[in-house]
Design an enzyme around this catalytic site. Structure first.
Site, PDB file in Angstrom:
ATOM      1  CB  SER A 124      -0.749   0.021   1.137  1.00  0.00           C
ATOM      2  OG  SER A 124      -1.416   1.271   1.508  1.00  0.00           O
ATOM      3  CE1 TYR A 149      -4.000  -3.128   5.735  1.00  0.00           C
ATOM      4  CE2 TYR A 149      -3.644  -0.852   5.249  1.00  0.00           C
ATOM      5  CZ  TYR A 149      -3.935  -2.161   5.001  1.00  0.00           C
ATOM      6  OH  TYR A 149      -4.254  -2.181   3.375  1.00  0.00           O
ATOM      7  CE  LYS A 153      -1.419  -4.649   3.394  1.00  0.00           C
ATOM      8  NZ  LYS A 153      -1.749  -5.960   2.955  1.00  0.00           N
TER       9      LYS A 153
HETATM   10  N1  LIG Z   1      -8.653  -1.826  -0.913  1.00  0.00           N
HETATM   11  C1  LIG Z   1      -7.836  -0.716  -0.426  1.00  0.00           C
HETATM   12  O1  LIG Z   1      -7.832   0.205  -0.525  1.00  0.00           O
HETATM   13  C2  LIG Z   1      -6.625  -1.533  -0.297  1.00  0.00           C
HETATM   14  C3  LIG Z   1      -5.473  -0.485  -0.462  1.00  0.00           C
HETATM   15  C4  LIG Z   1      -3.943  -1.031  -0.190  1.00  0.00           C
HETATM   16  C5  LIG Z   1      -3.972  -2.303   0.031  1.00  0.00           C
HETATM   17  N2  LIG Z   1      -4.918  -3.108  -0.019  1.00  0.00           N
HETATM   18  C6  LIG Z   1      -4.504  -4.519   0.125  1.00  0.00           C
HETATM   19  O2  LIG Z   1      -5.124  -5.180  -0.758  1.00  0.00           O
HETATM   20  C7  LIG Z   1      -5.550  -6.425  -0.095  1.00  0.00           C
HETATM   21  C8  LIG Z   1      -7.154  -6.866  -0.760  1.00  0.00           C
HETATM   22  O3  LIG Z   1      -7.657  -5.701  -0.151  1.00  0.00           O
HETATM   23  P1  LIG Z   1      -9.218  -5.901  -0.514  1.00  0.00           P
HETATM   24  O4  LIG Z   1      -9.934  -4.485  -0.468  1.00  0.00           O
HETATM   25  O5  LIG Z   1      -9.673  -6.418  -1.610  1.00  0.00           O
HETATM   26  O6  LIG Z   1      -9.821  -6.563   0.873  1.00  0.00           O
HETATM   27  P2  LIG Z   1     -10.986  -7.503   1.191  1.00  0.00           P
HETATM   28  O7  LIG Z   1     -11.189  -7.319   2.571  1.00  0.00           O
HETATM   29  O8  LIG Z   1     -12.078  -7.196   0.035  1.00  0.00           O
HETATM   30  O9  LIG Z   1     -10.482  -8.832   0.604  1.00  0.00           O
HETATM   31  C9  LIG Z   1      -9.866  -9.460   1.497  1.00  0.00           C
HETATM   32  C10 LIG Z   1     -10.176 -11.056   1.360  1.00  0.00           C
HETATM   33  O10 LIG Z   1      -9.341 -11.908   2.142  1.00  0.00           O
HETATM   34  C11 LIG Z   1     -10.211 -12.679   2.996  1.00  0.00           C
HETATM   35  N3  LIG Z   1      -9.301 -13.197   4.013  1.00  0.00           N
HETATM   36  C12 LIG Z   1      -8.759 -12.219   5.041  1.00  0.00           C
HETATM   37  N4  LIG Z   1      -8.423 -13.042   6.145  1.00  0.00           N
HETATM   38  C13 LIG Z   1      -8.160 -14.147   5.477  1.00  0.00           C
HETATM   39  C14 LIG Z   1      -7.346 -15.539   6.240  1.00  0.00           C
HETATM   40  N5  LIG Z   1      -7.184 -15.446   7.386  1.00  0.00           N
HETATM   41  N6  LIG Z   1      -7.869 -16.629   5.514  1.00  0.00           N
HETATM   42  C15 LIG Z   1      -8.455 -16.564   4.421  1.00  0.00           C
HETATM   43  N7  LIG Z   1      -9.097 -15.568   3.861  1.00  0.00           N
HETATM   44  C16 LIG Z   1      -8.827 -14.217   4.547  1.00  0.00           C
HETATM   45  C17 LIG Z   1     -11.600 -11.907   3.359  1.00  0.00           C
HETATM   46  O11 LIG Z   1     -12.373 -12.837   3.476  1.00  0.00           O
HETATM   47  C18 LIG Z   1     -11.561 -11.097   1.945  1.00  0.00           C
HETATM   48  O12 LIG Z   1     -12.443 -11.818   0.986  1.00  0.00           O
HETATM   49  C19 LIG Z   1      -5.388  -6.525   1.220  1.00  0.00           C
HETATM   50  O13 LIG Z   1      -4.264  -7.019   1.703  1.00  0.00           O
HETATM   51  C20 LIG Z   1      -5.409  -5.137   1.610  1.00  0.00           C
HETATM   52  O14 LIG Z   1      -4.628  -4.636   2.917  1.00  0.00           O
HETATM   53  C21 LIG Z   1      -6.148  -2.796  -0.014  1.00  0.00           C
END
Ligand SMILES: NC(=O)c1ccc[n+]([C@@H]2O[C@H](COP(=O)([O-])OP(=O)(O)OC[C@H]3O[C@@H](n4cnc5c(N)ncnc54)[C@H](O)[C@@H]3O)[C@@H](O)[C@H]2O)c1
Length: 337
Positions: A124, A149, A153
């Site tokens: 991120s 959080y 990262k």
């Molecule tokens: N959305 C944003 O703004 C953003 C920005 C920067 C980085 N990220 C990173 O991108 C990645 C995806 O983000 P997103 O927005 O799609 O999040 P999200 O919460 O929609 O997707 C994460 C998925 O992982 C699953 N999950 C979480 N812990 C788990 C575990 N222990 N075992 C199995 N499944 C598990 C959840 O059920 C979910 O479906 C994450 O690592 C997040 O930190 C997101």
């Protein structure tokens, strides 16, 4: 050979699974549905005509992770699964360190056992904090994290870098996302925030649909053109496509070193007020919002220098703010209908 997508039913994961299936990859999704719904599989199938293999389990279960790697021939891993609520991470730091770092270690241990692997990590722009120079290049210093959080990262990137250093056949790319939003243009999949949205655009669309009374704009006296904070809003389908490019780079052995970092953004900053105007234009309705005090911890501006992703990955964000906003609004209307 299969591609493992952890968290593949989540917001960014599901859009990436669609792009992988469209490119002919054989995908296995692991998700524990802690922040997603099983219905997302139907959405993926409606778009692609294909259903990925789905394994429902919690990746914090180390034995299950080991069994999984024993069962499938995994040629690449795209690791999305993580907890991502900044506020919650302050309240429950150990949950975040366990889920975001424990799981990462378990997966890397399996790749280390195999002696090789292709690994893509969801990082991120939070790692940059308030960067001193805009736009932000990958060489900008990593600043002390503002939350557990954000810290996961930074530490996650360090864990991968250190592991790659001693495993020359393990190749990894960390992708630093700026601010992903939007939905697939078919409106079969999109973002499903649980509870009060943490991000600006779902909050705007939920306010537009009447689920929230009013949007608070935190401060309009920042040193920016209109006084509100600036971010780099990247369309989720563009972001998803970058993952396919990154994976292909590793599979083709085109990587310059076995640990690389790329910014994924549009390269353009948009202020909160510009985002509100975009919503009003696309939806044809006024948004109820109020300017309130600044919120502690908010960085003033963050937008990406995308030169490296453009030139080295051969990827560029295409959608305009308005085009992507339309998908976010169409999705909100569908979800609430
Ligand atoms: N959305 C944003 O703004 C953003 C920005 C920067 C980085 N990220 C990173 O991108 C990645 C995806 O983000 P997103 O927005 O799609 O999040 P999200 O919460 O929609 O997707 C994460 C998925 O992982 C699953 N999950 C979480 N812990 C788990 C575990 N222990 N075992 C199995 N499944 C598990 C959840 O059920 C979910 O479906 C994450 O690592 C997040 O930190 C997101």
């Amino acid at each position: 050979m299969k591609i493992l997508v952890t968290g593949g039913l989540g917001f960014i994961g599901s859009h990436t699974v669609v792009e992988l299936l469209n490119e002919g990859f054989d995908v296995v999704v692991v998700d524990n549905l802690s922040n997603s719904s099983i219905d997302v599989l139907d959405g993926i199938e409606a778009i692609t005509g294909k259903r990925p293999i789905f394994e429902e389990f919690d990746l914090r279960d180390k034995l299950k992770v080991q069994e999984f790697f024993g069962k499938y021939d995994i040629g690449g891993v795209i690791h999305f699964a993580a907890s991502k609520a900044v506020g919650e991470s302050v309240e429950k730091p150990l949950l975040y360190y366990e889920n975001n770092l424990g799981v990462l270690v378990y997966i890397l241990q399996e790749l280390e056992k195999k002696g090789e692997g292709n690994f893509i990590f969801s990082s991120s722009c939070t790692v940059y904090g308030q960067a001193d120079v805009m736009p932000i290049t990958e060489d900008a210093p990593v600043k002390p994290a503002e939350s557990p959080y954000g810290n996961t990262k930074q530490i996650g990137e360090e864990i991968i870098r250190d592991t790659c250093r001693v495993n020359p056949d393990l190749k990894a790319i960390a992708l630093r996302y700026f601010n992903p939003f939007g939905a697939h243009p078919s409106i079969n999949i999109g973002e499903l925030p649980l509870g009060i949205p943490q991000n600006l655009i779902p909050f705007i669309t939920q306010t537009g649909i009447g689920l929230r009374e009013r949007l608070s704009v935190f401060g309009d006296d920042y040193p920016t053109e209109d006084g509100t904070c600036i971010r780099d809003y990247i369309y989720v389908v563009d972001l998803a496509k970058a993952h396919v490019k990154a994976l292909q780079r590793l599979l083709d052995g085109k990587n310059a070193s076995n640990y690389e970092v790329f910014n994924l953004g549009t390269g353009k900053g948009s202020s909160v007020l510009e985002v509100i105007r975009s919503f009003e234009k696309v939806s044809g309705q006024k948004l109820n919002y109020k300017v309130v005090d600044r919120r502690p911890g908010d960085v003033i501006q963050a937008y990406a220098d995308t030169t490296k992703a453009n030139q080295v990955l051969g990827w560029k964000a295409k959608a305009t703010l308005d085009e992507a906003m339309k998908t976010a609004w169409d999705w909100e209307k569908k979800v609430r209908s």
